[in-house]
Design an enzyme around this catalytic site. Structure first.
Site, PDB file in Angstrom:
ATOM      1  N   LEU A   7      -0.687   8.812  22.011  1.00  0.00           N
ATOM      2  CA  LEU A   7      -0.150  10.189  22.036  1.00  0.00           C
ATOM      3  C   LEU A   7      -1.260  11.228  22.055  1.00  0.00           C
ATOM      4  CD1 LEU A   7       2.205   9.328  19.119  1.00  0.00           C
ATOM      5  CD2 LEU A   7       3.146  10.339  21.190  1.00  0.00           C
ATOM      6  N   ASN A  17     -11.804   9.916  15.410  1.00  0.00           N
ATOM      7  CA  ASN A  17     -11.790  10.674  16.654  1.00  0.00           C
ATOM      8  C   ASN A  17     -12.049   9.658  17.770  1.00  0.00           C
ATOM      9  OD1 ASN A  17     -12.289  12.194  18.924  1.00  0.00           O
ATOM     10  ND2 ASN A  17     -13.302  13.842  17.768  1.00  0.00           N
ATOM     11  N   ASP A  50       2.566  28.305  36.672  1.00  0.00           N
ATOM     12  CA  ASP A  50       3.670  27.766  35.887  1.00  0.00           C
ATOM     13  C   ASP A  50       4.509  26.779  36.689  1.00  0.00           C
ATOM     14  OD1 ASP A  50       5.192  27.456  33.627  1.00  0.00           O
ATOM     15  OD2 ASP A  50       5.883  29.537  33.524  1.00  0.00           O
ATOM     16  N   THR A 109       3.393  13.292  30.864  1.00  0.00           N
ATOM     17  CA  THR A 109       4.107  14.570  30.752  1.00  0.00           C
ATOM     18  C   THR A 109       4.982  14.809  31.979  1.00  0.00           C
ATOM     19  OG1 THR A 109       3.825  16.969  30.709  1.00  0.00           O
ATOM     20  CG2 THR A 109       2.064  15.731  31.738  1.00  0.00           C
ATOM     21  N   ILE A 117       4.953  14.644  17.810  1.00  0.00           N
ATOM     22  CA  ILE A 117       5.761  13.469  18.169  1.00  0.00           C
ATOM     23  C   ILE A 117       5.410  12.290  17.255  1.00  0.00           C
ATOM     24  CG2 ILE A 117       6.256  11.777  19.996  1.00  0.00           C
ATOM     25  CD1 ILE A 117       5.815  14.021  22.069  1.00  0.00           C
ATOM     26  N   ASN A 145       9.764  18.799  27.483  1.00  0.00           N
ATOM     27  CA  ASN A 145       9.920  19.803  26.422  1.00  0.00           C
ATOM     28  C   ASN A 145      10.706  19.313  25.207  1.00  0.00           C
ATOM     29  OD1 ASN A 145       9.367  21.334  29.098  1.00  0.00           O
ATOM     30  ND2 ASN A 145       8.841  22.789  27.508  1.00  0.00           N
ATOM     31  N   TRP A 146      10.120  18.358  24.495  1.00  0.00           N
ATOM     32  CA  TRP A 146      10.688  17.886  23.224  1.00  0.00           C
ATOM     33  C   TRP A 146      10.388  18.962  22.183  1.00  0.00           C
ATOM     34  CZ3 TRP A 146       9.022  12.029  22.548  1.00  0.00           C
ATOM     35  CH2 TRP A 146       9.335  11.332  23.719  1.00  0.00           C
ATOM     36  N   TYR A 200      -4.540  19.890  33.342  1.00  0.00           N
ATOM     37  CA  TYR A 200      -3.826  18.951  32.452  1.00  0.00           C
ATOM     38  C   TYR A 200      -2.966  17.991  33.267  1.00  0.00           C
ATOM     39  CZ  TYR A 200       0.033  17.878  29.069  1.00  0.00           C
ATOM     40  OH  TYR A 200       0.995  17.291  28.278  1.00  0.00           O
TER      41      TYR A 200
HETATM   42  P1  NAD Z   1       0.318  17.151  19.294  1.00  0.00           P
HETATM   43  O1  NAD Z   1      -0.824  18.022  19.680  1.00  0.00           O
HETATM   44  O2  NAD Z   1       1.169  17.589  18.171  1.00  0.00           O
HETATM   45  O3  NAD Z   1      -0.212  15.687  18.976  1.00  0.00           O
HETATM   46  C1  NAD Z   1      -1.370  15.111  19.536  1.00  0.00           C
HETATM   47  C2  NAD Z   1      -2.177  14.484  18.402  1.00  0.00           C
HETATM   48  O4  NAD Z   1      -3.297  13.805  18.973  1.00  0.00           O
HETATM   49  C3  NAD Z   1      -2.735  15.538  17.425  1.00  0.00           C
HETATM   50  O5  NAD Z   1      -2.376  15.225  16.094  1.00  0.00           O
HETATM   51  C4  NAD Z   1      -4.250  15.440  17.622  1.00  0.00           C
HETATM   52  O6  NAD Z   1      -4.977  15.650  16.416  1.00  0.00           O
HETATM   53  C5  NAD Z   1      -4.401  13.998  18.116  1.00  0.00           C
HETATM   54  N1  NAD Z   1      -5.649  13.838  18.885  1.00  0.00           N
HETATM   55  C6  NAD Z   1      -6.047  14.566  19.955  1.00  0.00           C
HETATM   56  N2  NAD Z   1      -7.270  14.159  20.356  1.00  0.00           N
HETATM   57  C7  NAD Z   1      -7.646  13.161  19.516  1.00  0.00           C
HETATM   58  C8  NAD Z   1      -8.816  12.374  19.409  1.00  0.00           C
HETATM   59  N3  NAD Z   1      -9.845  12.535  20.243  1.00  0.00           N
HETATM   60  N4  NAD Z   1      -8.872  11.431  18.448  1.00  0.00           N
HETATM   61  C9  NAD Z   1      -7.836  11.263  17.583  1.00  0.00           C
HETATM   62  N5  NAD Z   1      -6.707  12.003  17.615  1.00  0.00           N
HETATM   63  C10 NAD Z   1      -6.614  12.942  18.586  1.00  0.00           C
HETATM   64  O7  NAD Z   1       1.217  16.947  20.612  1.00  0.00           O
HETATM   65  P2  NAD Z   1       2.643  16.230  20.798  1.00  0.00           P
HETATM   66  O8  NAD Z   1       3.620  17.258  21.213  1.00  0.00           O
HETATM   67  O9  NAD Z   1       2.935  15.341  19.659  1.00  0.00           O
HETATM   68  O10 NAD Z   1       2.342  15.358  22.112  1.00  0.00           O
HETATM   69  C11 NAD Z   1       1.991  13.996  22.088  1.00  0.00           C
HETATM   70  C12 NAD Z   1       1.808  13.489  23.517  1.00  0.00           C
HETATM   71  O11 NAD Z   1       2.984  13.740  24.296  1.00  0.00           O
HETATM   72  C13 NAD Z   1       0.654  14.144  24.287  1.00  0.00           C
HETATM   73  O12 NAD Z   1       0.006  13.158  25.054  1.00  0.00           O
HETATM   74  C14 NAD Z   1       1.329  15.148  25.194  1.00  0.00           C
HETATM   75  O13 NAD Z   1       0.579  15.364  26.376  1.00  0.00           O
HETATM   76  C15 NAD Z   1       2.656  14.461  25.472  1.00  0.00           C
HETATM   77  N6  NAD Z   1       3.708  15.463  25.791  1.00  0.00           N
HETATM   78  C16 NAD Z   1       4.434  16.089  24.813  1.00  0.00           C
HETATM   79  C17 NAD Z   1       5.410  16.997  25.165  1.00  0.00           C
HETATM   80  C18 NAD Z   1       6.310  17.665  24.160  1.00  0.00           C
HETATM   81  O14 NAD Z   1       7.339  18.156  24.572  1.00  0.00           O
HETATM   82  N7  NAD Z   1       6.003  17.702  22.874  1.00  0.00           N
HETATM   83  C19 NAD Z   1       5.634  17.314  26.507  1.00  0.00           C
HETATM   84  C20 NAD Z   1       4.857  16.687  27.470  1.00  0.00           C
HETATM   85  C21 NAD Z   1       3.899  15.754  27.102  1.00  0.00           C
HETATM   86  N1  UDP Z   2       6.198  31.361  27.324  1.00  0.00           N
HETATM   87  C1  UDP Z   2       6.601  32.692  27.101  1.00  0.00           C
HETATM   88  N2  UDP Z   2       6.235  33.306  25.935  1.00  0.00           N
HETATM   89  C2  UDP Z   2       5.505  32.684  24.956  1.00  0.00           C
HETATM   90  C3  UDP Z   2       5.105  31.337  25.183  1.00  0.00           C
HETATM   91  C4  UDP Z   2       5.470  30.705  26.375  1.00  0.00           C
HETATM   92  O1  UDP Z   2       7.256  33.309  27.956  1.00  0.00           O
HETATM   93  O2  UDP Z   2       5.229  33.314  23.927  1.00  0.00           O
HETATM   94  C5  UDP Z   2       6.647  30.655  28.564  1.00  0.00           C
HETATM   95  C6  UDP Z   2       5.572  29.976  29.385  1.00  0.00           C
HETATM   96  O3  UDP Z   2       4.976  30.890  30.295  1.00  0.00           O
HETATM   97  C7  UDP Z   2       6.360  28.891  30.096  1.00  0.00           C
HETATM   98  C8  UDP Z   2       7.424  28.493  29.071  1.00  0.00           C
HETATM   99  O4  UDP Z   2       7.487  29.584  28.158  1.00  0.00           O
HETATM  100  O5  UDP Z   2       7.008  29.419  31.231  1.00  0.00           O
HETATM  101  C9  UDP Z   2       7.198  27.194  28.322  1.00  0.00           C
HETATM  102  O6  UDP Z   2       5.939  27.211  27.730  1.00  0.00           O
HETATM  103  P1  UDP Z   2       5.342  26.040  26.818  1.00  0.00           P
HETATM  104  O7  UDP Z   2       4.125  26.585  26.143  1.00  0.00           O
HETATM  105  O8  UDP Z   2       6.372  25.486  25.911  1.00  0.00           O
HETATM  106  O9  UDP Z   2       4.847  24.898  27.816  1.00  0.00           O
HETATM  107  P2  UDP Z   2       5.315  24.271  29.207  1.00  0.00           P
HETATM  108  O10 UDP Z   2       6.786  24.035  29.174  1.00  0.00           O
HETATM  109  O11 UDP Z   2       4.930  25.265  30.281  1.00  0.00           O
HETATM  110  O12 UDP Z   2       4.531  23.027  29.301  1.00  0.00           O
END
Ligand code: NAD
Ligand code: UDP
Length: 386
Positions: free
Chosen positions: A93, A73, A334, A136, A25, A211-212, A182
């Site tokens: 993030l 970090n 799940d 999330t 993100i 789920n982005w 989590y």
């Molecule tokens: P990502 O893992 O790609 O990005 C997280 C980043 O944080 C990574 O680059 C990691 O190196 C950095 N990071 C982690 N711990 C760190 C630390 N101690 N110091 C410095 N950097 C650190 O994940 P993302 O998909 O970009 O998600 C970003 C945020 O959005 C997260 O908080 C995640 O929980 C939330 N989120 C994302 C989704 C999605 O659909 N992508 C869904 C639900 C929640």
């Molecule tokens: N999943 C799956 N096969 C895979 C990876 C994930 O069937 O190889 C399923 C997982 O059990 C969940 C959904 O796909 O039901 C979405 O998983 P994701 O890892 O994207 O995270 P979530 O949406 O659960 O946060």
């Protein structure tokens, strides 16, 4: 022409401390801020691979003076407070956010999502700085409807499954189902931020992504991440398609998800950044309720789309079933279904997602194919090490 906010006021350039800027993100948010706004980003992460194209070569981009990478970090680095103090806004993030880690590394998951976020909240509160914190959709856990009998007609009633920021309860499984470590850590940090707002006047916005997905999400095992690593579903299925292996459906692939294109979602985050009066004090669902599928349907659609973009017919057995215990290990559980209610984000920011699931998969899988197909071919053709 001067850019204006949703109320017609000119937008003044700000400095943003973005923690986790090197992730999926973060990389898209940095791109957007650099190419379309005058804002400055202090990008904090332990990795910079996904934003290197914005930083290097130094001085070569029109935005070069507006982005600075800090390899930090946040668990143990005293420079963090200084960066937050220098900024107008902090976007946090940073997190461990891959389900394969929740039940296998629950301590790291809880520390990352709760303990490590605490100083960020504290520095923002003490220095009167605005905070946008990424939570999330998983804080909702399971739907109320999933506890009804399988044949109950109430399961069709949106009151039993649509997830509303200000009404829906957070329903997690038992402690031994460590999957929920989590969600629970994220819920507690949300409550802490909310309380800082109520008791100490912290200006905050909480984002609940549903789920982005899109380019640069996670990693392809054995190519730009560990071979034994298990990323989120988009990267798992991309990896299977690239390697011409069947896609693994966990527990029958019956869980339902709504997927939103990263570029649509980033529009919502930019609106939050640039409209503080409308975003402060709110929790926002950000997702696409129109893009709902079961995981099985997602696998089928990704198989069709990948065959189109790669020009290769799909394999004879496109999917296989695996148990969650086999795939994720003990303690997995799940979320059954995730439909975001869009009332609040619509009212406050006028945001709506635009991209259909087919279209977002087409652009994402085109990227996956271009980025990884050659590397996978090479990796497969190498004789196994003796
Ligand atoms: P990502 O893992 O790609 O990005 C997280 C980043 O944080 C990574 O680059 C990691 O190196 C950095 N990071 C982690 N711990 C760190 C630390 N101690 N110091 C410095 N950097 C650190 O994940 P993302 O998909 O970009 O998600 C970003 C945020 O959005 C997260 O908080 C995640 O929980 C939330 N989120 C994302 C989704 C999605 O659909 N992508 C869904 C639900 C929640
Ligand atoms: N999943 C799956 N096969 C895979 C990876 C994930 O069937 O190889 C399923 C997982 O059990 C969940 C959904 O796909 O039901 C979405 O998983 P994701 O890892 O994207 O995270 P979530 O949406 O659960 O946060």
């Amino acid at each position: 022409m001067a850019r204006v906010d949703l109320d017609g006021n000119p937008i003044t350039p700000i400095t943003i401390c973005m923690i986790g800027a090197g992730g999926f993100i973060g990389s898209h948010l940095c791109e957007k801020l650099m190419s379309e706004t005058p804002h400055t980003v202090l990008a904090v992460d332990v990795y910079d691979d996904k934003i290197r194209h914005l930083i290097e070569p130094q001085g070569s981009h029109p935005w070069s003076s507006r982005i600075e990478f800090h390899r930090i970090n946040i668990k143990h680095d005293s420079r963090l407070e200084g960066l937050i103090k220098m900024s107008d806004l902090t976007v946090n993030l940073a997190a461990i956010c891959t389900p394969a880690d929740y039940n296998t590394r629950p301590l790291d998951t809880i520390y990352s999502n709760f303990i490590d976020a605490l100083p960020v909240v504290k520095y923002c509160s003490e220095n009167s700085k605005r905070l946008i914190h990424f939570s999330t959709c998983e804080v909702y856990g399971k739907t109320i409807g999933c506890f009804l009998p399988k044949d109950s007609p109430l399961r069709q009633d949106p009151a039993y499954y649509v997830l509303k920021e200000d009404e829906s309860p957070c329903i997690f499984g038992p402690i031994e189902k460590q999957r929920w470590s989590y969600a629970c850590a994220k819920q507690l940090i949300e409550r802490l931020i909310y309380a800082e707002g109520a008791e100490n006047g912290l200006e905050f916005t909480i984002v609940r992504p549903f789920n982005w997905i899109g380019p640069r999400m996670d990693f392809i095992p054995g190519i730009d991440g560990p071979s034994e690593g298990v990323p989120r579903v988009l990267a798992c299925f991309s990896n299977n398609l690239l390697r011409r292996e069947p896609l693994k459906l966990v527990d029958g692939g019956q869980s339902q998800r709504t997927f939103v294109y990263i570029k649509d979602a980033i529009e919502a985050v930019l609106l939050m950044i640039e409209n503080p009066a409308r975003a402060n004090g709110h929790i926002f669902n950000v997702g696409n309720p129109n893009n709902e599928v079961t995981v099985r349907q997602l696998a089928e659609m990704m198989t069709d789309v990948y065959s189109k973009v790669s020009g290769e017919p799909s394999v004879e057995t496109p999917t296989i079933d695996v148990s969650s215990k086999e795939f994720y290990g003990e303690g997995y559980d799940d979320s059954d279904k995730r439909i975001p209610d869009m009332t609040i984000i619509n009212k406050q920011l006028g945001w709506n997602p635009k991209t259909s699931l087919w279209d977002l998969l087409e652009s994402t899988l085109t990227y996956q194919h271009k980025t990884y197909a050659e590397a996978i071919k090479k990796a497969i053709s190498k004789p196994a090490a003796t």
